[in-house]
Each structure stands twice: as structure tokens, then as C-alpha cells.
Motif scaffolding. Structure first.
Motif, mmCIF file in Angstrom:
data_model
loop_
_atom_site.group_PDB
_atom_site.id
_atom_site.type_symbol
_atom_site.label_atom_id
_atom_site.label_comp_id
_atom_site.label_asym_id
_atom_site.label_seq_id
_atom_site.Cartn_x
_atom_site.Cartn_y
_atom_site.Cartn_z
ATOM 1 N N TYR A 56 56.191 41.259 38.627
ATOM 2 C CA TYR A 56 56.793 40.573 39.768
ATOM 3 C C TYR A 56 57.766 41.424 40.576
ATOM 4 C CZ TYR A 56 54.785 36.490 37.516
ATOM 5 O OH TYR A 56 53.905 35.608 36.963
ATOM 6 N N LEU A 107 47.864 35.041 45.247
ATOM 7 C CA LEU A 107 48.690 35.691 46.263
ATOM 8 C C LEU A 107 48.107 37.028 46.685
ATOM 9 C CD1 LEU A 107 52.307 34.949 44.954
ATOM 10 C CD2 LEU A 107 51.043 33.798 46.784
ATOM 11 N N SER A 108 47.400 37.702 45.778
ATOM 12 C CA SER A 108 46.795 38.987 46.146
ATOM 13 C C SER A 108 45.731 38.802 47.211
ATOM 14 C CB SER A 108 46.192 39.671 44.921
ATOM 15 O OG SER A 108 45.029 38.986 44.486
ATOM 16 N N SER A 136 51.062 42.953 44.804
ATOM 17 C CA SER A 136 50.256 42.647 43.618
ATOM 18 C C SER A 136 49.538 43.893 43.101
ATOM 19 C CB SER A 136 49.228 41.556 43.933
ATOM 20 O OG SER A 136 49.852 40.322 44.195
ATOM 21 N N LEU A 176 56.430 41.885 44.300
ATOM 22 C CA LEU A 176 56.487 40.645 45.069
ATOM 23 C C LEU A 176 57.928 40.278 45.400
ATOM 24 C CD1 LEU A 176 54.817 38.311 46.230
ATOM 25 C CD2 LEU A 176 55.111 37.126 44.042
ATOM 26 N N THR A 202 43.565 29.857 38.071
ATOM 27 C CA THR A 202 43.255 29.764 39.508
ATOM 28 C C THR A 202 41.764 29.798 39.799
ATOM 29 O OG1 THR A 202 43.493 32.179 39.711
ATOM 30 C CG2 THR A 202 45.453 30.831 40.138
ATOM 31 N N TRP A 244 49.470 39.548 37.916
ATOM 32 C CA TRP A 244 49.538 38.167 37.457
ATOM 33 C C TRP A 244 49.572 37.194 38.638
ATOM 34 C CZ3 TRP A 244 53.735 38.271 32.999
ATOM 35 C CH2 TRP A 244 53.267 39.089 31.965
ATOM 36 N N THR A 245 49.274 37.671 39.822
ATOM 37 C CA THR A 245 49.342 36.836 41.039
ATOM 38 C C THR A 245 48.002 36.900 41.780
ATOM 39 O OG1 THR A 245 50.331 38.749 42.167
ATOM 40 C CG2 THR A 245 51.841 37.053 41.342
ATOM 41 N N ALA A 263 46.205 34.034 34.238
ATOM 42 C CA ALA A 263 46.394 33.684 35.648
ATOM 43 C C ALA A 263 45.057 33.449 36.339
ATOM 44 C CB ALA A 263 47.176 34.796 36.354
ATOM 45 N N HIS A 270 46.971 38.611 33.082
ATOM 46 C CA HIS A 270 46.017 38.531 34.192
ATOM 47 C C HIS A 270 44.894 37.551 33.881
ATOM 48 C CE1 HIS A 270 43.535 39.888 37.551
ATOM 49 N NE2 HIS A 270 42.529 39.951 36.711
#
Length: 287
Positions: A260, A148-149, A124, A263, A67, A144-145, A63, A60
Motif C-alpha cells: 500500500y 484499483l489497478s 499498484s 497507493l 473481486t 493487493w489492489t 484479493a 494477491h
């Protein structure tokens, strides 16, 4: 939970480095104390479960670091440039800080509730609910997204009002830091406290997959939102809490699978849907 402060913000100068080290020390001390009492009570400690949560934490953080520029340099910067007004804030300006805290905590309630009721967001957030044990380390079992969350989007209205994004997302991280301490089974239920503050008992209910408990107690630091919006549920002595995800499936303790799985299921369901309406429902309907 989801952390928004970058490595630069945490380690950039001594004024930020010291609070970060204090927080890490408190987290480590809490995990140590909890493991000591659990081993005294149960004769063992779920090291494998805790280790998986730690690995999820590392993923996390990586990631989030990758981002960070998109969140602050694109979304937050654009919104702040078009803000309604400018609200000055500092550690000496308590009224402004209190208002910011209340707004952030309300924002957390909204995004947390949406994360449970919108399938694409749940993909997520379900990572955090994947643990079948309630441990302090479960607080750090995070997705880890982060892009996208979409959780950062829920705080942009506060930026638009006029609060500097660094203060907004710094307050988000402070709000989430408190929530680390409500991930434990060792603190008993004290109901009157839950009229105002989130407690370990209230958060145990939130992590439960029992029908009596599911989708309750979304509050971050404050529980007043759950009382106002009808989502509060106290822990019941007659219903033993069952942790983990509600849908039955054999889940390996594989961080990649945990990160994942949700997702993949959502995307697969949308692709296989019989039409656009069904695909939309698979993405944005309830889990």
C-alpha cells in the motif's frame, strides 16, 4: 503479472485441475533449481526476499478471489452482452486461438506500458518492482489492489470484439504464466531471440532502475511490440543492473507496507496538491 482465473475455474473439474497442478509443479521445480544454483554460486539464497514475495502472492490471490465476481459478473458480462460479433474459439480452433493470443499479448503490452506511465496504475504495479533481487519468486510479488489497478479493463476490447471472457482472461493467465520463467539472473543474454520472444535478459532490463534501462521492454510473451513501438533495450555488459524502485527510500520487508505504500503516496499527493489540475496530474501523470 496478475492472475484472473478463479478458484472455481482452476479447481472446478479434473480438466482444469490437472493443468493447474502441472503449472504449480513447474513453478516449484523452477524455484528449487534456481535456489540450488544460486547457493552454489553465492553460497547463500535470499530467503527473506523470497518469503516476502510468497506472502505477497497469498494476499494477491485472496484479493483476486474477492473481486472475481466484479470483473466477470459486472464488467466482462456487460461488455460481452453488447459485443460486436461472436467469435467461436476452442482448443481445436487454432487460427482463432492464435489471433486471441496475439490480441491478448498486445493488450498486455499496452496495459503494462500504461502501468509505468500513469501514476495511479503505477501505485499498484510498483509492488512487482519493489524487490531488489531478481528471483523466480519475484514473478509472484503482486499487488493487493486488483480492482484499483484496472488492468482487467485493457482486455475488455477483446471481449467486445466477440471472444468469450473466460477464454480472454484464461489466455491472459497463460500469457502471464510464461512470464514467471523470465524472472531470473541465471539465463544469459541471447539477443537474437529477443526479436520475437521475451527472455530473462530482456526482463532483467525491465526490472532495472538504472537511467539507461528504466521503462523499457514491456512485452509479455512477445517482444515484437517493443521493437515496433521503440521501447526495446538490450542488456548492456557495461551497465550492471540495479533492481528495485528508482526513488530512494528505506523500505522495510513488510508486506503491508509494500502493498500500500505506492497507493498511499499517490492519494496523499493528490490531496495535498495546490489545485484540481495539479491533483489530476498527481493521479494520472507519469510517476
Amino acid at each position: 503479472m496478475e492472475f484472473y482465473l478463479s478458484f472455481e475455474q482452476i479447481l472446478g473439474n479434473a480438466g482444469q485441475y490437472v493443468p493447474a497442478m502441472i503449472a504449480v509443479g513447474l513453478f516449484a521445480l523452477t524455484v528449487s533449481v534456481e535456489s540450488f544454483f544460486l547457493m552454489r554460486r553465492d553460497g547463500t539464497y535470499p530467503w527473506k526476499n523470497a518469503s516476502v514475495s510468497v506472502v505477497m502472492t497469498v494476499g494477491h490471490i485472496i484479493a483476486q478471489a474477492a473481486t472475481h465476481g466484479i470483473v466477470f459478473g459486472v464488467f466482462a458480462a456487460f461488455v460481452y452482452q453488447h459485443r460486436f460479433t461472436t467469435i467461436p474459439v476452442s482448443f481445436a480452433d487454432w487460427p482463432s486461438l492464435i489471433v486471441l493470443f496475439v490480441l491478448v499479448d498486445l493488450g498486455f503490452y499496452v496495459e503494462h506500458r500504461c502501468s509505468h506511465r500513469i501514476n495511479f496504475l503505477w501505485a499498484s504495479h510498483s509492488v512487482h518492482h519493489s524487490s531488489e533481487k531478481m528471483l523466480a519468486t519475484t514473478a509472484f510479488r503482486l499487488a493487493w489492489t486488483p480492482i484499483l489497478s484496472g488492468l482487467f479493463l485493457f482486455y475488455l476490447p477483446i471481449v467486445w470484439l466477440g471472444y468469450d471472457p473466460v477464454w480472454v482472461y484464461g489466455m491472459v493467465s497463460a500469457d502471464l504464466a510464461y512470464q514467471f520463467f523470465v524472472h531470473t539472473e541465471l539465463v544469459p543474454h541471447v539477443r537474437w531471440v529477443e526479436w520475437f520472444i521475451n527472455t530473462p535478459s530482456a526482463h532483467r532490463v525491465h526490472h532495472a532502475s538504472n537511467p539507461e534501462y528504466i521503462d523499457r521492454n514491456y512485452g509479455g510473451t512477445l517482444m515484437i511490440w517493443d521493437h515496433l513501438f521503440g521501447t526495446y533495450q538490450p542488456e548492456r555488459p557495461d551497465v550492471a543492473i540495479r533492481y528495485g524502485l528508482a526513488h530512494a527510500r528505506s523500505r522495510p520487508n513488510n508486506p503491508l507496507f509494500i502493498a500500500y505504500e505506492g497507493l498511499w503516496d499517490v492519494v496523499k499527493g493528490a490531496v495535498r496538491a495546490p489545485g484540481p489540475k495539479a491533483a489530476f496530474t498527481r493521479l494520472f501523470g507519469p510517476p
